[in-house]
Design an enzyme around this catalytic site. Structure first.
Site, PDB file in Angstrom:
ATOM      1  N   ASP A  19       4.277  -1.664   8.113  1.00 27.87           N
ATOM      2  CA  ASP A  19       5.433  -0.798   8.295  1.00 27.87           C
ATOM      3  C   ASP A  19       5.087   0.484   9.041  1.00 27.87           C
ATOM      4  OD1 ASP A  19       3.935   0.286   6.165  1.00 27.87           O
ATOM      5  OD2 ASP A  19       5.284  -0.575   4.683  1.00 27.87           O
ATOM      6  N   ASP A  27       8.149   0.367  -8.437  1.00 30.19           N
ATOM      7  CA  ASP A  27       9.361  -0.430  -8.652  1.00 30.19           C
ATOM      8  C   ASP A  27       9.207  -1.859  -8.149  1.00 30.19           C
ATOM      9  OD1 ASP A  27       9.369  -0.063  -5.922  1.00 30.19           O
ATOM     10  OD2 ASP A  27      11.270   1.015  -5.834  1.00 30.19           O
ATOM     11  N   HIS A  31       8.121  -2.911  -5.167  1.00 29.87           N
ATOM     12  CA  HIS A  31       8.336  -3.211  -3.754  1.00 29.87           C
ATOM     13  C   HIS A  31       7.040  -3.506  -3.021  1.00 29.87           C
ATOM     14  CE1 HIS A  31       7.631   1.233  -3.098  1.00 29.87           C
ATOM     15  NE2 HIS A  31       7.027   0.759  -2.023  1.00 29.87           N
ATOM     16  N   GLU A  51      12.346  -2.607  -0.668  1.00 30.43           N
ATOM     17  CA  GLU A  51      12.741  -1.997  -1.933  1.00 30.43           C
ATOM     18  C   GLU A  51      13.467  -3.006  -2.827  1.00 30.43           C
ATOM     19  OE1 GLU A  51      11.681   0.920  -2.361  1.00 30.43           O
ATOM     20  OE2 GLU A  51      11.887   2.188  -0.591  1.00 30.43           O
TER      21      GLU A  51
END
Length: 263
Positions: free
Chosen positions: A72, A141, A143, A148
């Site tokens: 990313d 979380d 991801h 996400e």
């Protein structure tokens, strides 16, 4: 799925680096047949990169015929920005090894055509025959990359808006100033990652324990995108004991038993 449980984050870094070097050396890459490696950024893989640099300097592995694709990049950050992932990879890994600059691929956060940039990234991976080993970290979380919660498990490289929790977590790299953290990024998709021949996820620290529990023991769900690894035929999680705190005791015991003599 394989789960490798090590004592601490340094042991995770050492095991992961040794595995990467082993896979490259086993492949015996050439200029016409390179080993294709997917790479993450962030604090978790830093130890692995340090160990790989040591192994390169010791003559135990070469990256001369390795092609890399990073997961990313923030939208709006120039490659020379200290918090861009271009800068991170150059400073923490690429400039210390023998990889050819034109063999490294990182999404362009300044592109004027997001769709073309993402499509070209996917095309280049396919042109090379796919990724041999994709390495990633995992967020609190669950991801992977910037996929996400509630990201499609069939997603491809695309623009992604970041959640407040991710922005807050990444603000430590921006002097704690939430306003300086980009709110969007270009990221590979879950399906992009899962298309790799092998996927290795690194997880260290007690703050990753809940994500690891959902990824290993929970149902496959877009709520916890790490859970997609359950359906990969060659998925590996390398974690420290702190990250296993939320697992059922028999789960950790099982993986410690079956992996005790494996590399």
């Amino acid at each position: 799925m394989r789960v490798i449980i090590k004592d601490d984050k340094q042991a995770v870094a050492e095991w992961a680096a040794q595995y990467v070097a082993y896979k490259i050396n086993q492949f015996k890459p050439t200029a016409k047949r390179p080993f294709v490696l997917g790479l993450p950024t962030g604090s978790t893989p830093l130890g692995m990169y340090n160990e790989l640099i040591k192994m390169f300097r010791a003559g135990k592995v070469s990256f001369a015929n390795v092609v890399t694709f990073n997961m990313d990049e923030y939208i709006g950050l120039a490659p020379n920005h200290p918090q861009s992932y271009h800068y991170f990879m150059q400073e923490n890994f690429f400039k210390h090894i023998d990889i050819k600059p034109n063999n490294t691929h990182i999404l362009d956060g300044l592109t004027k055509n997001y769709a073309k940039e993402c499509a070209d990234f996917e095309f280049e991976m396919r042109r090379l025959g796919g990724v041999n080993l994709f390495i990633g970290g995992v967020g609190e979380d669950g991801h992977i990359a910037f996929n996400e919660p509630f990201s499609s498990l069939r997603s491809r490289t695309r623009v992604k808006t970041l959640t407040e929790s991710t922005i807050k977590a990444n603000s430590r790299f921006f002097g704690g100033d939430l306003k300086k953290v980009p709110t969007q990024a270009l990221t590979v998709g879950i399906q992009t990652i899962m298309d790799a021949q092998e996927v290795m996820i690194l997880a260290t620290g007690a703050n990753k324990a809940t994500a690891l529990k959902h990824g290993i023991e929970g149902a496959v769900s877009h709520v916890w995108t790490i859970s997609a690894l359950q359906e990969h035929p060659h998925g590996i999680i390398v974690c420290d004991k702190d990250a296993t705190q939320a697992l059922e005791s028999q789960t950790a015991a099982y993986f410690l038993e079956v992996e005790k003599n494996n590399f």
